[in-house]
Design a protein around this motif. Structure first.
Motif, PDB file in Angstrom:
ATOM      1  N   SER A 102       9.057   4.676   7.624  1.00 50.92           N
ATOM      2  CA  SER A 102       9.425   4.314   6.248  1.00 50.92           C
ATOM      3  C   SER A 102       8.367   3.402   5.647  1.00 50.92           C
ATOM      4  N   THR A 103       7.967   2.371   6.392  1.00 55.31           N
ATOM      5  CA  THR A 103       7.015   1.399   5.873  1.00 55.31           C
ATOM      6  C   THR A 103       5.677   2.059   5.586  1.00 55.31           C
ATOM      7  N   THR A 104       5.279   2.998   6.454  1.00 53.55           N
ATOM      8  CA  THR A 104       4.018   3.696   6.258  1.00 53.55           C
ATOM      9  C   THR A 104       4.044   4.484   4.950  1.00 53.55           C
ATOM     10  N   GLN A 105       5.167   5.167   4.686  1.00 54.90           N
ATOM     11  CA  GLN A 105       5.318   5.912   3.428  1.00 54.90           C
ATOM     12  C   GLN A 105       5.149   4.989   2.226  1.00 54.90           C
ATOM     13  N   VAL A 106       5.858   3.848   2.270  1.00 51.71           N
ATOM     14  CA  VAL A 106       5.834   2.921   1.142  1.00 51.71           C
ATOM     15  C   VAL A 106       4.414   2.378   0.953  1.00 51.71           C
ATOM     16  N   ALA A 107       3.730   2.091   2.059  1.00 52.08           N
ATOM     17  CA  ALA A 107       2.384   1.523   1.974  1.00 52.08           C
ATOM     18  C   ALA A 107       1.435   2.494   1.277  1.00 52.08           C
ATOM     19  N   GLN A 108       1.589   3.791   1.579  1.00 57.62           N
ATOM     20  CA  GLN A 108       0.711   4.786   0.954  1.00 57.62           C
ATOM     21  C   GLN A 108       0.938   4.839  -0.564  1.00 57.62           C
ATOM     22  N   ILE A 109       2.237   4.756  -0.947  1.00 58.95           N
ATOM     23  CA  ILE A 109       2.548   4.807  -2.383  1.00 58.95           C
ATOM     24  C   ILE A 109       2.048   3.539  -3.085  1.00 58.95           C
ATOM     25  N   ALA A 110       2.174   2.404  -2.418  1.00 60.04           N
ATOM     26  CA  ALA A 110       1.715   1.138  -3.003  1.00 60.04           C
ATOM     27  C   ALA A 110       0.209   1.187  -3.251  1.00 60.04           C
ATOM     28  N   THR A 111      -0.532   1.748  -2.278  1.00 56.26           N
ATOM     29  CA  THR A 111      -1.982   1.856  -2.436  1.00 56.26           C
ATOM     30  C   THR A 111      -2.323   2.750  -3.630  1.00 56.26           C
ATOM     31  N   GLU A 112      -1.624   3.885  -3.694  1.00 60.26           N
ATOM     32  CA  GLU A 112      -1.814   4.831  -4.788  1.00 60.26           C
ATOM     33  C   GLU A 112      -1.605   4.146  -6.145  1.00 60.26           C
ATOM     34  N   ALA A 113      -0.558   3.324  -6.243  1.00 62.21           N
ATOM     35  CA  ALA A 113      -0.187   2.714  -7.522  1.00 62.21           C
ATOM     36  C   ALA A 113      -0.849   1.355  -7.718  1.00 62.21           C
ATOM     37  N   LYS A 114      -1.741   0.981  -6.814  1.00 65.44           N
ATOM     38  CA  LYS A 114      -2.415  -0.309  -6.887  1.00 65.44           C
ATOM     39  C   LYS A 114      -1.425  -1.453  -7.088  1.00 65.44           C
ATOM     40  N   THR A 115      -0.427  -1.483  -6.213  1.00 62.85           N
ATOM     41  CA  THR A 115       0.580  -2.544  -6.226  1.00 62.85           C
ATOM     42  C   THR A 115       0.554  -3.217  -4.859  1.00 62.85           C
ATOM     43  N   PRO A 116       0.444  -4.536  -4.808  1.00 67.32           N
ATOM     44  CA  PRO A 116       0.423  -5.188  -3.502  1.00 67.32           C
ATOM     45  C   PRO A 116       1.728  -4.962  -2.744  1.00 67.32           C
ATOM     46  N   MET A 117       1.621  -4.876  -1.432  1.00 69.30           N
ATOM     47  CA  MET A 117       2.815  -4.639  -0.630  1.00 69.30           C
ATOM     48  C   MET A 117       2.855  -5.571   0.559  1.00 69.30           C
ATOM     49  N   ILE A 118       4.060  -6.092   0.798  1.00 70.50           N
ATOM     50  CA  ILE A 118       4.306  -6.864   2.012  1.00 70.50           C
ATOM     51  C   ILE A 118       5.062  -5.957   2.964  1.00 70.50           C
ATOM     52  N   ALA A 119       4.411  -5.519   4.056  1.00 70.35           N
ATOM     53  CA  ALA A 119       5.054  -4.636   5.029  1.00 70.35           C
ATOM     54  C   ALA A 119       5.885  -5.476   5.988  1.00 70.35           C
ATOM     55  N   LEU A 120       7.173  -5.126   6.090  1.00 69.06           N
ATOM     56  CA  LEU A 120       8.074  -5.925   6.934  1.00 69.06           C
ATOM     57  C   LEU A 120       8.210  -5.363   8.346  1.00 69.06           C
ATOM     58  N   SER A 121       7.617  -4.204   8.588  1.00 68.60           N
ATOM     59  CA  SER A 121       7.542  -3.695   9.961  1.00 68.60           C
ATOM     60  C   SER A 121       6.112  -3.209  10.166  1.00 68.60           C
ATOM     61  N   PRO A 122       5.678  -2.965  11.408  1.00 74.46           N
ATOM     62  CA  PRO A 122       4.312  -2.485  11.609  1.00 74.46           C
ATOM     63  C   PRO A 122       4.060  -1.191  10.836  1.00 74.46           C
ATOM     64  N   VAL A 123       2.809  -0.929  10.497  1.00 71.36           N
ATOM     65  CA  VAL A 123       2.449   0.252   9.726  1.00 71.36           C
ATOM     66  C   VAL A 123       1.520   1.109  10.564  1.00 71.36           C
ATOM     67  N   ALA A 124       1.755   2.429  10.538  1.00 77.35           N
ATOM     68  CA  ALA A 124       0.895   3.329  11.306  1.00 77.35           C
ATOM     69  C   ALA A 124      -0.228   3.854  10.420  1.00 77.35           C
ATOM     70  N   LEU A 125      -1.107   2.971   9.971  1.00 76.79           N
ATOM     71  CA  LEU A 125      -2.247   3.366   9.149  1.00 76.79           C
ATOM     72  C   LEU A 125      -3.480   2.623   9.646  1.00 76.79           C
ATOM     73  N   PRO A 126      -4.662   3.261   9.548  1.00 78.71           N
ATOM     74  CA  PRO A 126      -5.886   2.548   9.946  1.00 78.71           C
ATOM     75  C   PRO A 126      -6.165   1.402   8.971  1.00 78.71           C
ATOM     76  N   PRO A 127      -6.888   0.359   9.417  1.00 77.60           N
ATOM     77  CA  PRO A 127      -7.104  -0.829   8.584  1.00 77.60           C
ATOM     78  C   PRO A 127      -7.718  -0.515   7.219  1.00 77.60           C
ATOM     79  N   ASP A 128      -8.575   0.526   7.120  1.00 81.51           N
ATOM     80  CA  ASP A 128      -9.210   0.798   5.828  1.00 81.51           C
ATOM     81  C   ASP A 128      -8.233   1.379   4.807  1.00 81.51           C
ATOM     82  N   LYS A 129      -7.023   1.766   5.267  1.00 83.11           N
ATOM     83  CA  LYS A 129      -5.997   2.267   4.345  1.00 83.11           C
ATOM     84  C   LYS A 129      -5.047   1.158   3.907  1.00 83.11           C
TER      85      LYS A 129
END
Lengths: 379, 346
Positions: free
Chosen positions: A98-125
């Motif tokens: 779930s958090t990974t999904q939200v993080a991708q959308i936040a990046t797309e919309a240029k909105t800062p995100m505080i991830a409350l669980s670990p994220v399965a994305l490489p650091p450059d994402k």
């Protein structure tokens, strides 16, 4: 009042309301307090009740949506929060997918995100995402260090058959292999399984020097009980997802002696007085237990709280540059969080850099052990 | 694999298979009498196991309030119907059954919660709390739709499942519970260490299966159920009430679910949503029996137990996939060997 003057009056009132909220920061939150992650999500959500009405000295509005621990729902919530509610920052969610999904959308919309669980994305994402929880490898490194001091050479692994089980195993192997400790079994089970006999027998057949359980909450108790019941006498380690009182309640005497890594907020009373985390964690735990019952302390509410603390520290800097509700503010807030230095949370001390969007170090982990039916700090 | 390991896995398989067999029987029973594929069957297990654990913790479980609310709803529906048709004398009986009885159960639950050491009382109270959910669910959700197609009934069953799971989360929270074992007794036979608990599971399953057989073969009620299962219209023509048969089958299903829940609650950790997965495995067993045959369903459930136990030893990560993939060849075989009967042609 004629209809026209009524409309006029309402329009006036509405514009007044807008003007009043121009200085208000809007935080969008998506969490799963139902569904498979409910046991964690309830705590995440509880913490928001304790937050003050201001963020960095400015009024704040939290919009909390429920995603039922479903990544598709979390994504839908994130899009709604960004498009309709025009949130300045987004927080969530309960599970890694779930958090990974939200993080991708936040990046797309240029909105800062505080991830409350670990994220399965490489650091450059993770340009727009900041991760509050300790990285799993940081936690498991404490477990491996303890194994080294005890001369453990082989370790058996029994974990959830989901992404959590994978994360814990990967982190364990990452530290165990260089230390010359061999992971000899990789057995999997589901939280709702009624029996883990097959997996336990497989582990016993390999006869490892220690066992690591990659479950979470009460789900970690099933293999532990199975191993003890079949006469396994050596050390059993768990991970930080398991540290709560329900685990001990379900496991009772059999889990006595279990060792797990966790954040310092689980044992603030036992931390040395010069540890800056002691005060922050102690106050938060006290308020949390006052509201939700003695012994209700858990890591997950602490993640929500540390997310709040990070924003609390970053908002004043962003306010100086732009007004909430604008893309400039979101960008300024992102920069402010990235430059956060020495933000003392309940879990650790955050020092963000452009390369490290977690910012935690070894001070964010302690080892605890079940002693006389409670989690105690290992000295 | 050594003989020892095979024996251990077999022991595990038989214990789990016995529980699945109970659920498969309940599913077949409900399906044959009412054509409902009873998805919420597993919720009886969770409700029973968690209610028992909550009673042992000295608290009155939330299921008691649900029972009172459900009883009140049924009383309202039945009372209104009796009022409209002028059978005012029935009102007293309806009130006694749907409001008086749940109130009595609630009092018993409160009494049992004060006595954490009286395990038998707590189990009895748990049965009394969970079993009435069968007829209540039938009256509220399925009786008004009794003539609808299997698909509509299935959709309603799924809805009831979600409702009950959600309520389970509210009542018991997200973390799992485990009730204390009945006895620490265990038997050593060769390499096997057989606990009293697992013996109880197997023994109770056999007794229940035998009791069901007696019911269907030797009693008028059982024969009425069988008649309804074979031909609903014909059964109604000879004076068997379809509503009564449906209610009875749901009561039995709830009773079986409650017993299964009580049996496994000391062996494993039960969550508010565990029951669904257990009943899904019972369902695979029932499918092997074609949803009509009791002995085949029980055998199928036992097969699921074996498959699960041995695959958890060899390929634990794929255990669930292996168990549920079994349904495909079985369905294929059944659809090739059985003559398909359209629902309307019955």
């Amino acid at each position: 009042m004629s209809r026209r003057s009524f409309l006029l009056a309402s329009a006036l009132l509405a514009s007044l309301a807008c003007a009043a909220s121009a200085q208000e920061v809007t935080v969008g939150v998506t969490l799963g307090a139902t569904g498979p992650g409910a046991s964690l999500g309830i705590h995440y959500k509880n913490a928001f009740q304790l937050f003050p009405k201001t963020l960095g000295g400015h009024p704040v509005k939290y919009i909390i949506l429920e995603d039922a621990t479903d990544p598709a729902n979390a994504a839908k919530n994130a899009r709604k929060l960004i498009a309709e509610d025009k949130v300045d920052v987004i927080m969530g969610s309960v599970s890694v997918p779930s958090t990974t999904q939200v993080a991708q959308i936040a990046t797309e919309a240029k909105t800062p995100m505080i991830a409350l669980s670990p994220v399965a994305l490489p650091p450059d994402k993770l340009e727009w995402t900041f991760v509050v929880p300790q990285p799993v490898p940081l936690m498991m490194s404490a477990v491996v260090e303890h194994m080294k001091t005890k001369g453990v050479k082989t370790v058996g692994y029994v974990g959830f058959s989901d992404s959590w089980g994978d994360l814990v195993l990967k982190a364990l192997e990452q530290h165990a292999n260089p230390a010359g400790i061999k992971v000899v079994t990789n057995e999997r089970y589901a939280r709702a399984d009624t029996s883990v006999t097959g997996q336990v027998i497989k582990v016993l057949a390999a006869n490892p020097d220690a066992v690591v359980v990659g479950g979470s909450g009460t789900g970690g108790a099933l293999p532990h009980l199975g191993l003890v019941e079949r006469g396994y006498k050596k050390q059993i380690y768990h991970n930080h997802g398991t540290v709560n009182r329900e685990f001990i309640k379900v496991g009772s005497k059999a889990v006595e002696g279990a060792i797990a890594p966790t954040g310092p907020l689980i044992v603030p009373e036992e931390l040395p007085a010069d540890n800056p985390i002691k005060k922050v964690a102690g106050e938060f735990i006290q308020r949390y237990e006052q509201t939700f019952g003695a012994g209700s302390r858990n890591a997950f509410a602490g993640y929500s709280y540390d997310g709040f603390l990070l924003l609390n520290a970053a908002v004043p800097g962003a306010m100086a540059k732009a007004k909430p509700g604008t893309p400039e503010f979101r960008s300024a807030l992102r920069d402010a969080i990235e430059s956060a230095k020495n933000v003392v949370g309940a879990h650790g001390i955050y020092n963000m850099t452009a390369k490290d969007h977690t910012g935690l170090d070894n001070r964010a982990r302690v080892l605890v052990q079940v002693k006389d039916g409670a989690w105690r700090l290992m000295k | 694999m050594t003989i020892d390991i095979a024996l251990w896995l077999t022991q595990d398989a038989v214990t789990n298979g016995a529980v699945y067999a109970l659920l498969a029987l309940a599913l077949v029973l409900v399906y044959t009498v009412t054509r409902v594929i009873f998805v919420p069957q597993g919720e009886f297990i969770s409700f029973a196991a968690l209610s028992l654990a909550t009673l042992q913790a000295g608290k009155v479980p939330g299921t008691v309030y649900l029972l009172i609310a459900g009883g009140a709803l049924v009383a309202l529906l039945d009372g209104a119907a009796a009022f409209r048709s002028g059978h005012l004398r029935r009102l007293f009986g309806i009130g006694l059954l749907n409001i008086g009885l749940p109130a009595l159960v609630a009092a018993a639950a409160w009494f049992a919660a004060q006595r954490p050491d009286n395990l038998w009382l707590q189990m009895l109270v748990t049965l009394a709390i969970v079993t009435p959910f069968g007829p209540i669910i039938y009256r509220l959700a399925f009786q008004p739709l009794a003539e609808m197609s299997v698909l509509v009934l299935l959709i309603v069953a799924v809805a009831v499942h979600y409702l009950l799971t959600g309520l389970g989360l509210v009542f018991f929270g997200g973390e799992g519970l485990r009730s204390s074992p009945w006895s620490d007794f265990s038997l050593h036979v060769g390499v096997l260490n057989i606990t009293a608990q697992s013996l109880w599971v197997i023994f109770s399953s056999f007794v229940l299966i035998f009791a069901l057989w007696l019911l269907f073969e030797r009693t008028l009620y059982g024969k009425a159920l069988r008649a309804t299962a074979i031909n609903r219209v014909g059964a109604r023509l000879v004076g068997i009430s379809a509503a009564f048969a449906g209610s009875l089958s749901f009561t039995l299903a709830a009773l079986i679910g409650a017993i299964a829940g009580i049996l496994i609650s000391p062996i494993t950790t039960i969550y508010y949503d565990t029951g669904f997965l257990i009943s899904l495995k019972g369902f695979v067993g029932a499918i092997i029996g074609g949803m009509v045959s009791y002995p085949l369903a029980a055998a199928g459930a036992l097969l699921v137990g074996f498959l699960e136990s041995f695959s958890s030893f060899w390929w634990s990560a794929f255990k669930e996939s292996i168990v549920f993939t079994l349904i495909i060849p079985v369905l294929l075989w059944r659809s090739l060997t059985t003559r398909h009967i359209e629902e309307d042609d019955e």
